[in-house]
Design a protein around this motif. Sequence first.
Motif, short mmCIF file in Angstrom:
data_model
loop_
_atom_site.label_atom_id
_atom_site.label_comp_id
_atom_site.label_asym_id
_atom_site.label_seq_id
_atom_site.Cartn_x
_atom_site.Cartn_y
_atom_site.Cartn_z
N GLY A 248 72.71 31.78 42.94
CA GLY A 248 71.35 31.70 43.44
C GLY A 248 71.28 31.74 44.96
O GLY A 248 72.29 31.64 45.66
N GLY A 249 70.11 31.93 45.50
CA GLY A 249 69.94 31.93 46.95
C GLY A 249 70.61 33.12 47.60
O GLY A 249 71.23 33.96 46.95
N GLU A 250 70.52 33.19 48.92
CA GLU A 250 71.11 34.32 49.64
C GLU A 250 72.63 34.25 49.57
O GLU A 250 73.24 33.24 49.91
N GLY A 251 73.24 35.31 49.12
CA GLY A 251 74.69 35.39 49.00
C GLY A 251 75.23 34.93 47.66
O GLY A 251 76.39 35.18 47.34
N GLY A 252 74.42 34.25 46.87
CA GLY A 252 74.91 33.72 45.60
C GLY A 252 74.82 34.74 44.47
O GLY A 252 74.13 35.76 44.56
N LEU A 253 75.51 34.44 43.39
CA LEU A 253 75.50 35.31 42.22
C LEU A 253 74.20 35.13 41.44
O LEU A 253 73.75 34.01 41.18
N GLY B 85 70.17 34.91 35.72
CA GLY B 85 69.02 34.62 36.56
C GLY B 85 69.30 33.64 37.68
O GLY B 85 68.43 32.86 38.07
N GLY B 86 70.53 33.67 38.21
CA GLY B 86 70.89 32.77 39.31
C GLY B 86 71.21 31.36 38.89
O GLY B 86 71.38 30.48 39.74
N ARG B 87 71.32 31.12 37.57
CA ARG B 87 71.64 29.78 37.07
C ARG B 87 72.87 29.83 36.17
O ARG B 87 73.08 30.81 35.46
N ALA B 88 73.65 28.74 36.20
CA ALA B 88 74.81 28.65 35.32
C ALA B 88 74.34 28.61 33.88
O ALA B 88 73.42 27.88 33.52
N ALA B 89 74.99 29.42 33.03
CA ALA B 89 74.59 29.51 31.63
C ALA B 89 75.19 28.40 30.78
O ALA B 89 74.81 28.24 29.62
N GLY B 90 76.14 27.64 31.34
CA GLY B 90 76.72 26.54 30.59
C GLY B 90 77.67 26.95 29.49
O GLY B 90 77.93 26.19 28.56
N VAL B 91 78.22 28.17 29.59
CA VAL B 91 79.17 28.65 28.58
C VAL B 91 80.52 28.01 28.84
O VAL B 91 81.02 28.02 29.97
N PRO B 92 81.16 27.42 27.82
CA PRO B 92 82.46 26.78 28.04
C PRO B 92 83.55 27.79 28.40
O PRO B 92 83.46 28.97 28.06
N ASP B 93 84.55 27.29 29.11
CA ASP B 93 85.73 28.06 29.49
C ASP B 93 85.41 29.23 30.40
O ASP B 93 86.06 30.27 30.37
N GLY B 94 84.39 29.07 31.23
CA GLY B 94 84.08 30.07 32.23
C GLY B 94 84.56 29.62 33.60
O GLY B 94 85.00 28.49 33.79
#
Length: 310
Positions: free
Chosen positions: A95-100, A74-83
Amino acid sequence: MSVPCCSLGRVDVSALRARLNDAWRAPELHCPLPIHGAGHVCVPSDAEDLAELERVAADVVDGAGRPVRAWVVGGRAAGVPDGPPVGGEGGLPIGGEGGLLELRGWVLAEHWFGYGVTATADGPRRVVILARRAFTRPPGVGWVALLREATGWTEPDRCGVDWAATEAALGTALPGDYKDIVDTFGAGSFDEYLDLLVPGALGTDLVSWGQDMARYADLYRPYPVHPAPGGVLIWGTSEQELTFHWLTGPADPDDWPVLVQYLDGEWQRFDCGTGEFVLRLLTDRTPPFAFPPSAGPFPHWFASWELPEG
């Protein structure tokens, strides 16, 4: 390297592999999408949905059965380790225009490989993403544990070798990390490039190969062959017509360097143990390593000659 931002059809897996290989060989990954920048590359896809894109991505990297991790939701970092780094300076834009908006994928030794959705001026776009990862040895983690991780090896340890009898037959103790590799993986081949010699294995018996070296001593010049002082002792072969040896000596076998002999008879010395050497052969793109298995962005594997295929 700038990769042209053209999309790939839903079934064009071979073209996707080729594009990713080209990107991986460049000194630096650089994404052509607006605001994305360096450190990764995105390849747009015409997949109808994320489920189809996951199937395509898994096919590209043989990822079926490996755990898929969600790094951006949903445009936010999930906080999963080792990513891969996401958001902030130097991270993948989110997030935002151009973001994942979504990013899922696999941790595969020296890279992250994923798939997801990025926002564009024309609406959401599904992409496949490749990013480099520093594959280092954390304190207290052994080389064999890293080899397990790098190859995705999940089988139980083999533990079928009588090491006392093997070392008595060869007249020397052997490096501990080599014995750990054999106990973990058994007989087989890393990336179908480095074939491990294993005591008792049909056709690749370490003892038989080691004892036969004296018959062909001229092939190993300028080195003597074991059991002569400072002799070489073979422990691996390759279909590329390389052979892998230890330079034995009075030192602790764990301190023996690795010697590689090439088809033309030339030798190259690597001042590291067997476990470190095998791992870096697979993953290290920098000289003096840079062996063929490290050249592509796809997963490493161990092909067992003891277990049934599949």
